[in-house]
Design a protein around this motif. Sequence first.
Motif, PDB file in Angstrom:
ATOM      1  N   SER A   1      56.985  34.427  41.948  1.00 51.64           N
ATOM      2  CA  SER A   1      57.254  33.158  42.638  1.00 51.64           C
ATOM      3  C   SER A   1      56.240  33.032  43.765  1.00 51.64           C
ATOM      4  CB  SER A   1      58.669  33.169  43.217  1.00 51.64           C
ATOM      5  OG  SER A   1      58.850  32.086  44.107  1.00 51.64           O
TER       6      SER A   1
ATOM      7  N   LEU B   1      55.717  23.099  38.194  1.00 50.48           N
ATOM      8  CA  LEU B   1      56.517  21.896  38.500  1.00 50.48           C
ATOM      9  C   LEU B   1      57.182  21.987  39.870  1.00 50.48           C
ATOM     10  CD1 LEU B   1      58.270  21.273  35.050  1.00 50.48           C
ATOM     11  CD2 LEU B   1      56.071  20.372  35.867  1.00 50.48           C
TER      12      LEU B   1
ATOM     13  N   LEU C   1      57.805  26.964  25.810  1.00 48.25           N
ATOM     14  CA  LEU C   1      57.023  28.203  25.858  1.00 48.25           C
ATOM     15  C   LEU C   1      57.428  29.205  24.765  1.00 48.25           C
ATOM     16  CD1 LEU C   1      54.893  29.750  27.504  1.00 48.25           C
ATOM     17  CD2 LEU C   1      56.722  30.521  29.014  1.00 48.25           C
TER      18      LEU C   1
ATOM     19  N   ALA D   1      63.429  18.183  22.019  1.00 41.70           N
ATOM     20  CA  ALA D   1      64.201  17.068  22.589  1.00 41.70           C
ATOM     21  C   ALA D   1      63.329  16.174  23.468  1.00 41.70           C
ATOM     22  CB  ALA D   1      65.365  17.626  23.402  1.00 41.70           C
TER      23      ALA D   1
ATOM     24  N   THR E   1      65.851  26.882  22.660  1.00 41.67           N
ATOM     25  CA  THR E   1      66.220  25.653  23.367  1.00 41.67           C
ATOM     26  C   THR E   1      66.382  25.843  24.878  1.00 41.67           C
ATOM     27  OG1 THR E   1      68.464  26.056  22.531  1.00 41.67           O
ATOM     28  CG2 THR E   1      67.200  24.341  21.456  1.00 41.67           C
ATOM     29  N   GLY E   2      66.094  27.036  25.379  1.00 37.26           N
ATOM     30  CA  GLY E   2      65.976  27.226  26.827  1.00 37.26           C
ATOM     31  C   GLY E   2      67.225  26.855  27.611  1.00 37.26           C
TER      32      GLY E   2
ATOM     33  N   ASP F   1      64.764  31.725  27.452  1.00 35.39           N
ATOM     34  CA  ASP F   1      65.902  31.568  28.367  1.00 35.39           C
ATOM     35  C   ASP F   1      67.244  31.502  27.634  1.00 35.39           C
ATOM     36  OD1 ASP F   1      63.951  31.382  30.298  1.00 35.39           O
ATOM     37  OD2 ASP F   1      64.693  29.517  31.194  1.00 35.39           O
TER      38      ASP F   1
ATOM     39  N   TRP G   1      59.171  33.444  32.810  1.00 37.33           N
ATOM     40  CA  TRP G   1      58.058  32.951  32.008  1.00 37.33           C
ATOM     41  C   TRP G   1      57.524  34.032  31.065  1.00 37.33           C
ATOM     42  CZ3 TRP G   1      52.920  33.824  31.061  1.00 37.33           C
ATOM     43  CH2 TRP G   1      52.145  32.734  30.649  1.00 37.33           C
TER      44      TRP G   1
HETATM   45  C1  LIG Z   1      60.614  24.357  37.959  1.00 32.27           C
HETATM   46  C2  LIG Z   1      60.516  25.722  37.338  1.00 32.27           C
HETATM   47  C3  LIG Z   1      59.706  26.692  37.920  1.00 32.27           C
HETATM   48  C4  LIG Z   1      59.614  27.957  37.354  1.00 32.27           C
HETATM   49  N1  LIG Z   1      58.822  28.893  37.939  1.00 32.27           N
HETATM   50  C5  LIG Z   1      58.725  30.138  37.401  1.00 32.27           C
HETATM   51  C6  LIG Z   1      57.908  31.124  38.008  1.00 32.27           C
HETATM   52  O1  LIG Z   1      57.276  30.888  39.048  1.00 32.27           O
HETATM   53  N2  LIG Z   1      57.840  32.344  37.424  1.00 32.27           N
HETATM   54  C7  LIG Z   1      58.529  32.664  36.272  1.00 32.27           C
HETATM   55  O2  LIG Z   1      58.444  33.804  35.770  1.00 32.27           O
HETATM   56  N3  LIG Z   1      59.322  31.724  35.674  1.00 32.27           N
HETATM   57  C8  LIG Z   1      59.430  30.490  36.208  1.00 32.27           C
HETATM   58  N4  LIG Z   1      60.229  29.544  35.620  1.00 32.27           N
HETATM   59  C9  LIG Z   1      60.985  29.904  34.397  1.00 32.27           C
HETATM   60  C10 LIG Z   1      60.183  29.670  33.114  1.00 32.27           C
HETATM   61  O3  LIG Z   1      59.490  28.466  33.163  1.00 32.27           O
HETATM   62  C11 LIG Z   1      61.174  29.699  31.935  1.00 32.27           C
HETATM   63  O4  LIG Z   1      61.667  31.023  31.853  1.00 32.27           O
HETATM   64  C12 LIG Z   1      60.534  29.279  30.630  1.00 32.27           C
HETATM   65  O5  LIG Z   1      60.177  27.927  30.667  1.00 32.27           O
HETATM   66  C13 LIG Z   1      61.507  29.497  29.479  1.00 32.27           C
HETATM   67  O6  LIG Z   1      60.926  29.013  28.316  1.00 32.27           O
HETATM   68  P1  LIG Z   1      61.824  28.628  27.059  1.00 32.27           P
HETATM   69  O7  LIG Z   1      60.857  28.144  26.016  1.00 32.27           O
HETATM   70  O8  LIG Z   1      62.745  29.734  26.717  1.00 32.27           O
HETATM   71  O9  LIG Z   1      62.782  27.450  27.545  1.00 32.27           O
HETATM   72  P2  LIG Z   1      62.446  26.029  28.180  1.00 32.27           P
HETATM   73  O10 LIG Z   1      61.134  26.049  28.866  1.00 32.27           O
HETATM   74  O11 LIG Z   1      63.663  25.619  28.920  1.00 32.27           O
HETATM   75  O12 LIG Z   1      62.284  25.082  26.908  1.00 32.27           O
HETATM   76  C14 LIG Z   1      63.329  24.751  26.044  1.00 32.27           C
HETATM   77  C15 LIG Z   1      62.944  23.479  25.334  1.00 32.27           C
HETATM   78  O13 LIG Z   1      63.930  23.170  24.356  1.00 32.27           O
HETATM   79  C16 LIG Z   1      64.220  21.789  24.409  1.00 32.27           C
HETATM   80  N5  LIG Z   1      65.573  21.587  23.880  1.00 32.27           N
HETATM   81  C17 LIG Z   1      66.747  21.834  24.501  1.00 32.27           C
HETATM   82  N6  LIG Z   1      67.783  21.525  23.668  1.00 32.27           N
HETATM   83  C18 LIG Z   1      67.221  21.075  22.532  1.00 32.27           C
HETATM   84  C19 LIG Z   1      67.772  20.601  21.304  1.00 32.27           C
HETATM   85  N7  LIG Z   1      69.102  20.540  21.097  1.00 32.27           N
HETATM   86  N8  LIG Z   1      66.921  20.204  20.335  1.00 32.27           N
HETATM   87  C20 LIG Z   1      65.568  20.258  20.535  1.00 32.27           C
HETATM   88  N9  LIG Z   1      64.999  20.698  21.678  1.00 32.27           N
HETATM   89  C21 LIG Z   1      65.823  21.108  22.652  1.00 32.27           C
HETATM   90  C22 LIG Z   1      64.098  21.443  25.880  1.00 32.27           C
HETATM   91  O14 LIG Z   1      63.908  20.058  26.057  1.00 32.27           O
HETATM   92  C23 LIG Z   1      62.883  22.262  26.278  1.00 32.27           C
HETATM   93  O15 LIG Z   1      61.686  21.574  26.097  1.00 32.27           O
HETATM   94  C24 LIG Z   1      60.356  28.271  36.168  1.00 32.27           C
HETATM   95  C25 LIG Z   1      61.183  27.293  35.599  1.00 32.27           C
HETATM   96  C26 LIG Z   1      61.271  26.036  36.179  1.00 32.27           C
HETATM   97  C27 LIG Z   1      62.178  25.002  35.552  1.00 32.27           C
END
Ligand SMILES: Cc1cc2nc3c(=O)[nH]c(=O)nc-3n(C[C@H](O)[C@H](O)[C@H](O)COP(=O)(O)OP(=O)(O)OC[C@H]3O[C@@H](n4cnc5c(N)ncnc54)[C@H](O)[C@@H]3O)c2cc1C
Length: 436
Positions: free
Chosen positions: A345, A57, A23, A46, A116-117, A295, A314
């Motif tokens: 949520s 999910l 995201l 990744a 990378t979350g 994240d 999110w």
């Molecule tokens: C099951 C679930 C339900 C959720 N429900 C809610 C909700 O209801 N409301 C809400 O506000 N938030 C919710 N969240 C939180 C929200 O989804 C996250 O805050 C959001 O996905 C963060 O996005 P991001 O891109 O920072 O990190 P992420 O979505 O974690 O993505 C990080 C990406 O980086 C990749 N990565 C990691 N390390 C490496 C590397 N070394 N090299 C290359 N790629 C790498 C990972 O594989 C992943 O695809 C939920 C999260 C989960 C898991």
Amino acid sequence: MSQDHPSHGRPAHDHLVVVGASLAGLRGAEAARKAGFTGRITVVGAEPHRPYDRPPLSKQVLTGGVAPGATTLPNLEPLDAEWRLGSAAAGLDRSGRAVILESGERIAYDRLLIATGARARPWPDAAEGRLGGVHTLRSRDDAAALRASLATKPGRVLVIGGGFIGCEVAAACRDLDLPVTLVESGSTVLERVLGSHLGSVVAALHAARGVDLRFGAKVEALEDDGTGHVVRARLADGRTIATTCVVVALGAVRNTGWLHGSGLAFDDGGVECDADGHVLDTDGRPDRTIAAAGDVARFPHPLYDGRRVALEHWGHAVAQGAHAGRLLAGHSIARAYAEVPAFWSSQGGITLKMVGLTEGADALVIAQGDPKTGRFLALYGRAGRCVAAVSFDSVRWLPAYAAMVAEGAPFPPIRGAVDQGRLTVLPPGFPKEDER
Ligand SMILES: Cc1cc2nc3c(=O)[nH]c(=O)nc-3n(C[C@H](O)[C@H](O)[C@H](O)COP(=O)(O)OP(=O)(O)OC[C@H]3O[C@@H](n4cnc5c(N)ncnc54)[C@H](O)[C@@H]3O)c2cc1C
């Protein structure tokens, strides 16, 4: 490797590399394009998938309303990016300005977005965590595996951990009419985020829907019967719970391991950023070629006196990703990143929406509605200021209180002339620091 469309005409000398194809990474790359970045963009991920949405999910994907593969995020801007999926970054060479993939391949960058979350915190015993029927939930593949496991109608599902994911999974199990036990070492669910006062309201909802809640309890071991599939959990008090499906929901760990040796400041709680979103080195100096978002980013939040926070929301991944994309595109950003945190949520038929941060709150009022009816709004205060508001099935009340949180308005709130009576100030019931 895949390409959106050929990037003829892109200046090869200006390369934005995004590490993390989810995201924050997607919205960051889109914002860079929208802000006029005309160079090459490469997105390294990744996972083998294009960016997808995680909130479903733990909700509709488990109950069967949405297929795991139907969660792909829409592109909001034409990206013209090269996608390097299924190839994790394993290192970062800042002096040579290159991201190093697991294969050893180096990808040179001029500008870099770290997105990378986080990953699910694993069960502490790795061998037990690998038993058949033991799940964590972070990725689309995790959700597909858990959904398949639930479809076999296990006699009892055991959820370990009463945070948001644990509660949502327990609720989904009840939607599927599956017996479920939730074990939480604290005094109630969501205690760290909402405090025990409102956590107990959520717990009552789950209890009424048939979730077997065990508070102040600790799972000590997961055991199999010699076949490599979990059959029971052993609690610290010696009791056992028979189960063939366990969901470990113990929170998240930031994906920062690949930054070892980069000279950046990071730990399991995130990579350190300045107020703009540039990453900091171990001497606290910003690297202006690199930003982080979502994240994985820990940054000083102006709304909370510059306290360093890493959010798992999110809306934050969207907003901070876009902010970082504009920053890296060279857009002049007058203000530090200061979005008010917001989270939602849905569980057990209710939708809970939160604005602000409850951390450190010392007081709580029920500002609207009544917890007994299931529709109410609670406001949290810290040192005489409003710091967070949470609506339970009453989102239309939220905007006015969100504005009070954004302003840091006095707490408890001052009520109008046609008063509905004084608000009762309650202790929110957060665990003490050493119990967290
Ligand atoms: C099951 C679930 C339900 C959720 N429900 C809610 C909700 O209801 N409301 C809400 O506000 N938030 C919710 N969240 C939180 C929200 O989804 C996250 O805050 C959001 O996905 C963060 O996005 P991001 O891109 O920072 O990190 P992420 O979505 O974690 O993505 C990080 C990406 O980086 C990749 N990565 C990691 N390390 C490496 C590397 N070394 N090299 C290359 N790629 C790498 C990972 O594989 C992943 O695809 C939920 C999260 C989960 C898991």
